[in-house]
Design a protein around this motif. Structure first.
Motif: not given
Length: 413
Positions: A32, A330, A326-327, A35, A39, A367
């Motif tokens: 996680y 992402f 949310e994916q 990812v 961000i 993802v």
């Protein structure tokens, strides 16, 4: 990040991964984290509110930016609506009067009005309330860990799980870790956002991963009845502390969900505010209170929609879309970073070294893997959300006024 997920996670995770559960949590956090690295990197470039919406708008244009913002707002409002019913379920367990349907809806309306008022009253005051709520929700869980280890010792036995069983709860893990990047939505009101937000994301993710692992180790050490999958932490607390333990965990759950709700009431309206400032949503949503210096228009809009959804109860089916959307967000952020790297926006090529040749592929694969776990039943509702987004985009543009462009560091085109 700590909302209602941790109160349901231990029994299901232990059933899937056994004594490997704490390590599975930290391993999941590492993937996680790749990812979150994307961000975090993007957060070092921009200093405006919006998060994934802002990144998509800069990389792919207004329509893609609107869709990213619309999906984030819609699913968060639906999730907030659902969580008010979760909060009332915990309250009703302690105070049966809230089981009455009328009083339940009245209490939800009062809570939404309260959270809206706190969010409007000033960012500093709101963050202060979040700090207090965080202490009140984490302290009972840490106390449970202390009692569990003191009475039963620290578990040391580890056995590897069957991957297919662990994979079955991937979406629950994704839900438990979601929110690590929520602070980027309010980047425009953060001191030195290009430095602060990257630190915040990684400290948050690392701290919560260790915290979740401690809770999981305590659950394993206490070994409550594994058939109690609905309230596993309450069962663990009862075993080591008696009836007082159940009360303690119930209070922790109430403060946990309530603080999570206040977090989203503070952060998520900033997405709508940023979109309105950049000419993607109606101009009134960009209004800032001269007294409180908060985007009162966006916060009031958010609270009103959440109230309508929560009091109508129409959100139940749609709440399952949260992890899926949310994916999508992402994916848009990863694609935005790649596009910006190719264009060398803000000098990205010079600031990204060979480590990103590992980080970005892992983030993409992670993802894709989470997407593969999403049930096919969410595809049509997700497409419907996107279709509605096109309609709202056409409507919103008519009453929108662009006040801001997208700012990149000066001298770094």
């Amino acid at each position: 990040m700590v909302g209602s997920g941790i109160f349901a996670l231990p029994a299901l995770l232990f059933a899937a991964a056994g004594t490997f559960s704490p390590y599975a949590l930290m391993l999941f956090a590492c993937f996680y984290g790749c990812v979150m690295a994307v961000i975090a990197k993007l957060s070092t470039i921009f200093r405006q509110s919006g998060g994934a919406q802002l990144y998509a708008q800069h990389a792919f244009g207004p329509l893609a930016g609107f869709q990213a913002g619309w999906l984030a707002l819609a699913t968060n409002m639906i999730g907030a609506s659902a969580n008010f019913h979760v909060l009332m379920a915990y309250l009703a367990a302690l105070f049966p009067v809230f089981a009455d349907p009328f009083l339940k809806l009245a209490a939800i309306a009062v809570l939404i009005a309260l959270f809206t008022a706190i969010s409007i009253s000033g960012t500093t005051r709101s963050v202060g309330a979040i700090k207090l709520g965080t202490i009140l929700k984490l302290s009972p869980l840490l106390l449970l860990c202390i009692f569990g280890f003191a009475q039963n010792g620290f578990p040391t036995e580890v056995s590897l799980p069957v991957f297919s069983e662990f994979e079955a709860i991937a979406l629950l893990l994704a839900f438990a870790f979601s929110g690590a990047d929520v602070a980027i939505a309010a980047a425009g009101e953060t001191k030195n956002p290009r430095q602060t937000l990257m630190r915040a994301i990684f400290l948050n993710l690392a701290g919560i991963a260790i915290f979740y692992a401690l809770v999981m180790w305590a659950y394993i050490a206490i070994a409550p009845d594994p058939s109690n999958v609905d309230t596993p932490l309450a069962a663990a607390a009862e075993k080591v502390m008696g009836p007082a333990g159940i009360l303690m965990i119930s209070i922790a759950a109430i403060f946990s969900v309530a603080t999570f709700q206040l977090n989203v009431f503070v952060a998520i309206p900033r997405i709508a505010y940023g979109m309105a400032r950049r000419g993607l949503m109606p101009h009134p949503l960009a209004y800032v209170s001269p007294r409180f210096q908060t985007p009162v228009g966006a916060i009031a809009f958010y609270g009103a929609v959440v109230a309508i959804l929560a009091l109508s109860g129409t959100f139940t089916l749609l709440a399952t879309l949260m992890v899926s959307v949310e994916q999508i967000l992402f994916t848009s952020s990863i694609a935005a970073l790649i596009v910006m790297w190719r264009r060398n926006d803000a000098g990205l090529r010079e600031s990204m070294d060979a480590r990103w040749l590992v980080i970005i592929p892992i983030a993409i694969l992670f993802v894709v893997w989470l997407f593969s776990q999403v049930p096919w039943s969410t595809v049509i509702p997700t497409l419907a959300f996107v279709a509605v987004g096109f309609v709202f985009y056409a409507i919103s543009r008519r009453s929108a006024v662009a006040q801001d462009g997208i700012e990149l560091p000066e001298g770094r085109a």
